[in-house]
Every structure is written in C-alpha cells, then in structure tokens.
Scaffold this motif. Structure first.
Motif, PDB file in Angstrom:
ATOM      1  N   ALA A  83       1.025  -1.285  -0.196  1.00  0.00           N
ATOM      2  CA  ALA A  83      -0.581   0.132   0.172  1.00  0.00           C
ATOM      3  C   ALA A  83       0.476   1.432  -0.356  1.00  0.00           C
ATOM      4  CB  ALA A  83      -0.652  -0.198   1.199  1.00  0.00           C
ATOM      5  N   ALA A  84       1.787   0.864   0.316  1.00  0.00           N
ATOM      6  CA  ALA A  84       2.962   2.280   0.763  1.00  0.00           C
ATOM      7  C   ALA A  84       3.783   2.303  -0.778  1.00  0.00           C
ATOM      8  CB  ALA A  84       3.940   2.149   1.776  1.00  0.00           C
ATOM      9  N   ILE A  85       3.742   2.021  -1.295  1.00  0.00           N
ATOM     10  CA  ILE A  85       4.595   1.940  -3.083  1.00  0.00           C
ATOM     11  C   ILE A  85       3.601   2.334  -3.957  1.00  0.00           C
ATOM     12  CG2 ILE A  85       5.469   0.505  -4.898  1.00  0.00           C
ATOM     13  CD1 ILE A  85       7.377  -1.671  -2.762  1.00  0.00           C
ATOM     14  N   GLN A  86       2.198   1.629  -3.996  1.00  0.00           N
ATOM     15  CA  GLN A  86       1.124   2.243  -4.450  1.00  0.00           C
ATOM     16  C   GLN A  86       1.048   3.815  -4.164  1.00  0.00           C
ATOM     17  OE1 GLN A  86      -0.458   0.477  -6.450  1.00  0.00           O
ATOM     18  NE2 GLN A  86      -1.116   1.944  -6.875  1.00  0.00           N
ATOM     19  N   ARG A  87       1.483   3.945  -2.901  1.00  0.00           N
ATOM     20  CA  ARG A  87       0.667   5.576  -2.650  1.00  0.00           C
ATOM     21  C   ARG A  87       1.809   6.103  -3.680  1.00  0.00           C
ATOM     22  NH1 ARG A  87      -3.474   8.398   0.579  1.00  0.00           N
ATOM     23  NH2 ARG A  87      -4.456   6.619   1.656  1.00  0.00           N
ATOM     24  N   ILE A  88       3.228   6.102  -2.991  1.00  0.00           N
ATOM     25  CA  ILE A  88       4.414   6.608  -3.891  1.00  0.00           C
ATOM     26  C   ILE A  88       4.008   6.567  -5.757  1.00  0.00           C
ATOM     27  CG2 ILE A  88       6.903   6.587  -4.024  1.00  0.00           C
ATOM     28  CD1 ILE A  88       7.152   5.498  -1.400  1.00  0.00           C
ATOM     29  N   THR A  89       3.238   5.340  -6.176  1.00  0.00           N
ATOM     30  CA  THR A  89       4.355   5.382  -7.751  1.00  0.00           C
ATOM     31  C   THR A  89       2.484   6.219  -7.886  1.00  0.00           C
ATOM     32  OG1 THR A  89       2.370   2.797  -7.397  1.00  0.00           O
ATOM     33  CG2 THR A  89       4.365   3.215  -7.776  1.00  0.00           C
ATOM     34  N   ASP A  90       1.309   6.430  -6.850  1.00  0.00           N
ATOM     35  CA  ASP A  90       0.261   7.184  -7.681  1.00  0.00           C
ATOM     36  C   ASP A  90       0.360   8.527  -7.326  1.00  0.00           C
ATOM     37  OD1 ASP A  90      -1.289   5.034  -8.216  1.00  0.00           O
ATOM     38  OD2 ASP A  90      -2.573   5.018  -6.167  1.00  0.00           O
ATOM     39  N   HIS A  91       1.612   8.767  -7.120  1.00  0.00           N
ATOM     40  CA  HIS A  91       1.852  10.322  -6.781  1.00  0.00           C
ATOM     41  C   HIS A  91       0.957  10.445  -5.782  1.00  0.00           C
ATOM     42  CE1 HIS A  91       3.438  14.845  -8.705  1.00  0.00           C
ATOM     43  NE2 HIS A  91       3.765  14.033  -8.820  1.00  0.00           N
ATOM     44  N   ASP A  92       0.710  10.296  -4.740  1.00  0.00           N
ATOM     45  CA  ASP A  92       0.446  10.326  -3.337  1.00  0.00           C
ATOM     46  C   ASP A  92       1.308  11.574  -2.271  1.00  0.00           C
ATOM     47  OD1 ASP A  92      -1.879  10.860  -4.242  1.00  0.00           O
ATOM     48  OD2 ASP A  92      -2.703   8.520  -4.045  1.00  0.00           O
ATOM     49  N   ALA A  93       2.066  10.626  -2.394  1.00  0.00           N
ATOM     50  CA  ALA A  93       3.347  10.905  -1.634  1.00  0.00           C
ATOM     51  C   ALA A  93       4.571  10.807  -1.775  1.00  0.00           C
ATOM     52  CB  ALA A  93       3.251   9.089  -0.272  1.00  0.00           C
ATOM     53  N   TYR A  94       5.763  10.757  -0.986  1.00  0.00           N
ATOM     54  CA  TYR A  94       7.216  11.719  -1.797  1.00  0.00           C
ATOM     55  C   TYR A  94       7.995  10.066  -1.726  1.00  0.00           C
ATOM     56  CZ  TYR A  94       6.767  16.064  -3.249  1.00  0.00           C
ATOM     57  OH  TYR A  94       6.705  17.630  -3.936  1.00  0.00           O
ATOM     58  N   GLY A  95       7.670   9.828  -0.108  1.00  0.00           N
ATOM     59  CA  GLY A  95       8.061   8.565   0.373  1.00  0.00           C
ATOM     60  C   GLY A  95       7.549   7.752   1.526  1.00  0.00           C
ATOM     61  N   ALA A  96       8.094   6.361   1.452  1.00  0.00           N
ATOM     62  CA  ALA A  96       7.572   6.113   3.088  1.00  0.00           C
ATOM     63  C   ALA A  96       8.655   5.351   3.332  1.00  0.00           C
ATOM     64  CB  ALA A  96       6.756   5.075   2.407  1.00  0.00           C
ATOM     65  N   PHE A  97       8.115   5.189   4.947  1.00  0.00           N
ATOM     66  CA  PHE A  97       8.685   4.270   6.204  1.00  0.00           C
ATOM     67  C   PHE A  97       8.052   2.979   6.128  1.00  0.00           C
ATOM     68  CE2 PHE A  97       9.464   9.082   7.348  1.00  0.00           C
ATOM     69  CZ  PHE A  97      11.315   8.891   6.776  1.00  0.00           C
ATOM     70  N   VAL A  98       9.030   2.188   5.872  1.00  0.00           N
ATOM     71  CA  VAL A  98       8.032   0.785   6.718  1.00  0.00           C
ATOM     72  C   VAL A  98       8.608   0.085   7.942  1.00  0.00           C
ATOM     73  CG1 VAL A  98       7.979  -1.317   5.486  1.00  0.00           C
ATOM     74  CG2 VAL A  98       7.585   0.184   4.388  1.00  0.00           C
ATOM     75  N   VAL A  99       8.051   0.000   8.751  1.00  0.00           N
ATOM     76  CA  VAL A  99       8.513  -0.101  10.203  1.00  0.00           C
ATOM     77  C   VAL A  99       7.848  -1.801  10.369  1.00  0.00           C
ATOM     78  CG1 VAL A  99       8.975   0.642  12.493  1.00  0.00           C
ATOM     79  CG2 VAL A  99       9.235   2.319  10.958  1.00  0.00           C
ATOM     80  N   THR A 100       9.119  -2.228  10.417  1.00  0.00           N
ATOM     81  CA  THR A 100       8.922  -4.242  11.437  1.00  0.00           C
ATOM     82  C   THR A 100      10.114  -4.191  12.708  1.00  0.00           C
ATOM     83  OG1 THR A 100      10.625  -4.667   9.995  1.00  0.00           O
ATOM     84  CG2 THR A 100       9.220  -5.028   8.732  1.00  0.00           C
ATOM     85  N   ALA A 101       9.519  -5.128  13.224  1.00  0.00           N
ATOM     86  CA  ALA A 101      10.356  -5.561  14.463  1.00  0.00           C
ATOM     87  C   ALA A 101      11.755  -5.737  13.931  1.00  0.00           C
ATOM     88  CB  ALA A 101       9.829  -7.035  14.195  1.00  0.00           C
ATOM     89  N   HIS A 102      12.255  -5.715  12.272  1.00  0.00           N
ATOM     90  CA  HIS A 102      14.123  -6.517  12.102  1.00  0.00           C
ATOM     91  C   HIS A 102      14.747  -5.080  11.630  1.00  0.00           C
ATOM     92  CE1 HIS A 102      12.732 -10.650  13.771  1.00  0.00           C
ATOM     93  NE2 HIS A 102      11.864 -10.388  12.671  1.00  0.00           N
TER      94      HIS A 102
END
Length: 354
Positions: A83-102
């Motif tokens: 979903a984060a990548i989709q937001r970026i490729t749809d020109h809705d966001a400049y980037g994303a932070f994807v946080v996991t346990a590792h």
C-alpha cells in the motif's frame, strides 16, 4: 529677467542617471530576494509521506516525527508495504517508512525529488537508530540513469519559459496582426515543445515515459506562457511584456520548486508557484515522465486556465479596439462632410492591424 546660467540648471541626464541607478538597485534587490529567500529557507513543510508497520511502532514513529520535525511531514498510515508503494507510484506521497520488528525500510522516489529522497534517507536512519534497528533504502521510482539526481528537468524550466517569453515578445515587434501573433505562438509551442522534449529525453536522458505525452505537456506550458504575455501586451501595451516576464518567468521559476519540491519552499510560496504555468508544467511533466500520468490532472488544469486567460485577454483587446474604431467612425465621417470613413482615407492608407 536674468536667465539661469546653464551650469545651475538641472541636468536631465543626471536625473535620468540617478533614477536608473535607483531603479536597477531596487529591482535587482527584489529579484535577489525572490530567488534567494525561498532557497535559504528551504525545509519540508507538510511533505506527504507514508508510514507502515505494527500499530505500536507506527504510533511511536509518528509521534517522534511530530516532535522532532514539527509541521514538516503530513503522515499517512497504511496497512502494509504494498500500500505504501502504491501511494508513491500514484504520486500521492514522496516516500515511505516501513517499520518491522527487524528493520526500517525507507522507500523513496528520486524521480519526483532527489532532495526529498535524500532527506527521507537521513530521517529514516534517525528513526532506525532510535529503535536500534538497521535501515535499508529502496528507490521505488528512480530518476533516469543518465541524470540520477534529476537535475535536468529542474533547470530546464527556466530556458523553456525564456523561450516562450522571447517568442511572445519578438512576435509583437515582427508580426503585424494579433491573429498572426497568436498563430506564431501556437506554432512555436508545438514545434518548440517537441524539440525541447526530444533534447531532454533522447540526448540528455533526463526524461522517461512516453515522448509524445511529455512533449505535449511542454508544448502546453510554452503555449500558456506565450499566450498570456501576448494577451497582456494586447491589453496594456509594451508594459504587458514586462509584467508577463516578471510573473511568468521570474516569479514562476522562483516559486516553482522545480529543483527541490514545492513543499520545500516557505509556507504558501510553493502553493502559489503551483498556480503559475512553470510550476504546474514541471509537476505535470514529472507525472507523465515517471508516474504514468498520475497526479498530472490538477497541474494541467492550471496550465489550461492560463492558456485560456491569455486568449481571453487578446479577445478583450480586440473588442476594445473594435469599439474604439466604431466610435471614431461617425466623427471621421462628419469631419469629411459625411463621406464614408473608408472613402475619406488617403489612397495609400493601410487600416490598422487587428
């Protein structure tokens, strides 16, 4: 009466010289402020980014971002990385932070703004350090390999706008009728748009995507600038060219955010720049070149509105000229003993151009 000796009389050249010095000093100072002030105060303001991860982690990261960078980011929380990548490729966001346990993964789009991509990488490293996690960076929408920092598309906006200004200004002096000036400007927008896009895409390698779509955006932007300047000149005379240069080329480039991002300019300045043809055309061009046209509709509407404004100004000037001629015709007929206006003219007289 005793005449004033020449050396006591005011020197016209001296007055003009002082006026010229003051005018140039004030004008250049204003121009310097217009370009330098936004650059000096460049910082993220409501920059749209995406955050993904477990609820506890995303809440903590969002709070930390608001505390460490108040007002810098407009954070959108999504369910997962896709979903984060989709937001970026749809020109809705400049980037994303994807946080996991590792890990903390930073997703960027250098094709939209290399400056913002670098900023997000630094911010992501800070987030990862606070959680004692490693960080990785992935460029989801990278800039072309021949122009990895996306410099070409940013700096090209000034010469593109300058070409449109030169075309409009030159046609007012070289082309007699307003109709022909409009046709020349339209022709230059099409030919120049396709030529300049070919240079950017095939020689400099600064553009990707569909060449025709990119060229149409550039031509649309050139046409909007040229038509607006022609409209201003038609309505208020040669001073309209100066107003057009100040508004379209100088102010438009300073506030376009083309080399960084509109959200990096001081509050309100970036928004104003996106309401001018240069800023809007830059955003639309990036959208067609790198994001399959996502995010291009709004800036293209802005460019289209300026094109219509330019044509409307020219039409208003035509109506005013026609009304003036119709008012003057009866007066001329009375002055020539009631003869029709066109018969009273000298045989060699040429009617004024429309």
């Amino acid at each position: 009466m005793t005449s004033i000796p020449p050396h006591h009389a005011a020197n016209p050249d001296a007055r003009r010289g002082v006026g010229l010095v003051l005018a140039l000093a004030i004008g250049l100072s204003a121009l310097l402020a217009l370009f330098a002030w936004p650059a000096v105060h460049s910082a993220p303001r409501d920059l749209p980014i995406v955050l993904s991860g477990p609820p506890a982690a995303t809440t903590g990261v969002k709070t930390a971002l608001e505390q460490q960078h108040p007002g810098a980011f407009d954070v959108i929380v999504v369910t997962d990385e896709a979903a984060a990548i989709q937001r970026i490729t749809d020109h809705d966001a400049y980037g994303a932070f994807v946080v996991t346990a590792h890990n903390v993964e930073v997703l960027t789009a250098s094709a939209r703004s290399a400056t913002v991509a670098q900023l997000l990488g630094q911010t992501g490293a800070t987030i990862a350090g606070a959680h004692r996690l490693p960080t990785t960076t992935r460029d989801v929408v990278p800039a072309p390999a021949d122009d990895p920092r996306g410099v070409g598309i940013g700096v090209s906006m000034l010469p593109i706008a300058m070409g449109a200004v030169i075309c409009a200004a030159a046609s007012t002096f070289l082309i007699r009728t307003r109709r022909d000036r409009t046709l020349v400007a339209a022709g230059f927008a099409i030919v120049g748009g396709f030529a300049m896009t070919a240079l950017l895409q095939f020689w400099l390698g600064t553009l990707d995507g569909n060449y025709v779509a990119n060229a149409c955006v550039v031509a649309f932007g050139v046409g909007a600038v040229s038509m607006t300047i022609l409209g201003l000149e038609s309505l208020i005379g040669p001073a309209g060219i100066g107003v057009g240069v100040l508004l379209m080329m100088l102010t438009g480039n300073a506030l376009s955010g083309a080399t960084t991002a509109p959200e990096m300019l001081p509050t309100g300045w970036g928004t104003a720049g996106q309401l001018l043809p240069v800023g809007a055309a830059n955003t639309a061009l990036r959208s067609t070149a790198f994001f399959d046209g996502h995010g291009a509709v709004r800036p293209l509407i802005v460019v289209g509105c300026w094109l219509l404004i330019g044509l409307a100004l020219q039409f208003a000037a035509y109506l005013r000229r026609r009304a003036t001629d119709d008012t003057a015709a009866p007066v001329d007929a009375e002055a020539t003993g009631g003869a029709p206006h066109h018969l009273s003219q000298h045989p060699g007289h040429q009617p004024s151009a429309v």
